[in-house]
Design a protein around this motif. Structure first.
Motif, mmCIF file in Angstrom:
data_model
loop_
_atom_site.group_PDB
_atom_site.id
_atom_site.type_symbol
_atom_site.label_atom_id
_atom_site.label_comp_id
_atom_site.label_asym_id
_atom_site.label_seq_id
_atom_site.Cartn_x
_atom_site.Cartn_y
_atom_site.Cartn_z
ATOM 1 N N ARG A 1 -7.215 -1.832 1.045
ATOM 2 C CA ARG A 1 -6.498 -0.611 1.437
ATOM 3 C C ARG A 1 -7.402 0.336 2.223
ATOM 4 N NH1 ARG A 1 -2.216 2.777 -1.511
ATOM 5 N NH2 ARG A 1 -2.354 1.201 -3.132
ATOM 6 N N ALA B 1 -7.095 0.208 5.976
ATOM 7 C CA ALA B 1 -5.778 0.372 6.596
ATOM 8 C C ALA B 1 -5.763 1.387 7.733
ATOM 9 C CB ALA B 1 -4.741 0.753 5.540
ATOM 10 N N GLU C 1 -5.769 -4.500 -3.237
ATOM 11 C CA GLU C 1 -6.025 -3.065 -3.379
ATOM 12 C C GLU C 1 -7.327 -2.684 -2.681
ATOM 13 O OE1 GLU C 1 -5.778 0.714 -3.862
ATOM 14 O OE2 GLU C 1 -4.148 -0.516 -4.634
ATOM 15 N N TRP D 1 0.839 -1.202 0.000
ATOM 16 C CA TRP D 1 0.000 0.000 0.000
ATOM 17 C C TRP D 1 0.872 1.249 0.000
ATOM 18 C CZ3 TRP D 1 -3.281 -2.292 4.498
ATOM 19 C CH2 TRP D 1 -4.224 -3.194 3.985
#
Length: 146
Positions: free
Chosen positions: A107, A110, A104, A49
């Motif tokens: 993400r 996160a 992805e 990331w």
């Protein structure tokens, strides 16, 4: 000749580090399980990331893992749609790892994961920063020279 007395467990730094590491990893487990990933997979995703892609060598260095540990992890992640691996166009000796669709899409979780874990630790910003610095210094001191 006297008996050598080993220091008790509660005086062993190695045990405190081990117990803390296990406790922190366990704190991550519920949220990561809901996302369908393991803690080591999460660490790989954090690096990707940040960097989008990197070589297996660079990933291993950042995570302080050997290739024998990292390669099977990356194979499982690739099979799960989290990452993609390909030979580097500039130098085919290197394998480049990048995010795949599922990796992805995770993400977006996160920042919430990070904030939740900081909250669980119950440390203020200063205490958190000091703990990180202490751990980094300790790691640097006991790691073999590169």
């Amino acid at each position: 000749m006297g008996t050598i007395k080993a220091p008790p467990l509660d005086e062993q730094l190695c045990f405190d580090l081990y117990a803390a590491s296990r406790a922190v990893t366990a704190a991550y487990r519920p949220v990561l399980t809901r996302l369908g990933i393991t803690y080591p997979q999460y660490l790989v995703l954090i690096v990707l990331w940040e960097h989008e892609s990197c070589t297996v060598r660079d990933l291993a260095a950042q995570l302080r893992l050997d290739h024998g540990t990292l390669t099977p992890l990356l194979k499982r992640m690739e099979a799960g749609g989290l990452v993609e691996r390909r030979r580097d166009n500039a130098d085919e000796r290197f394998v480049v790892v990048s995010l795949a669709g599922k990796g992805e899409s995770l993400r977006r979780h996160a920042e919430a994961i990070h904030c939740d874990m900081v909250d669980q630790l119950g440390l203020g910003k200063q205490e958190f920063a000091e703990l990180q610095e202490t751990l980094r210094v300790l790691t640097a001191r006991v790691s073999p020279p590169a």
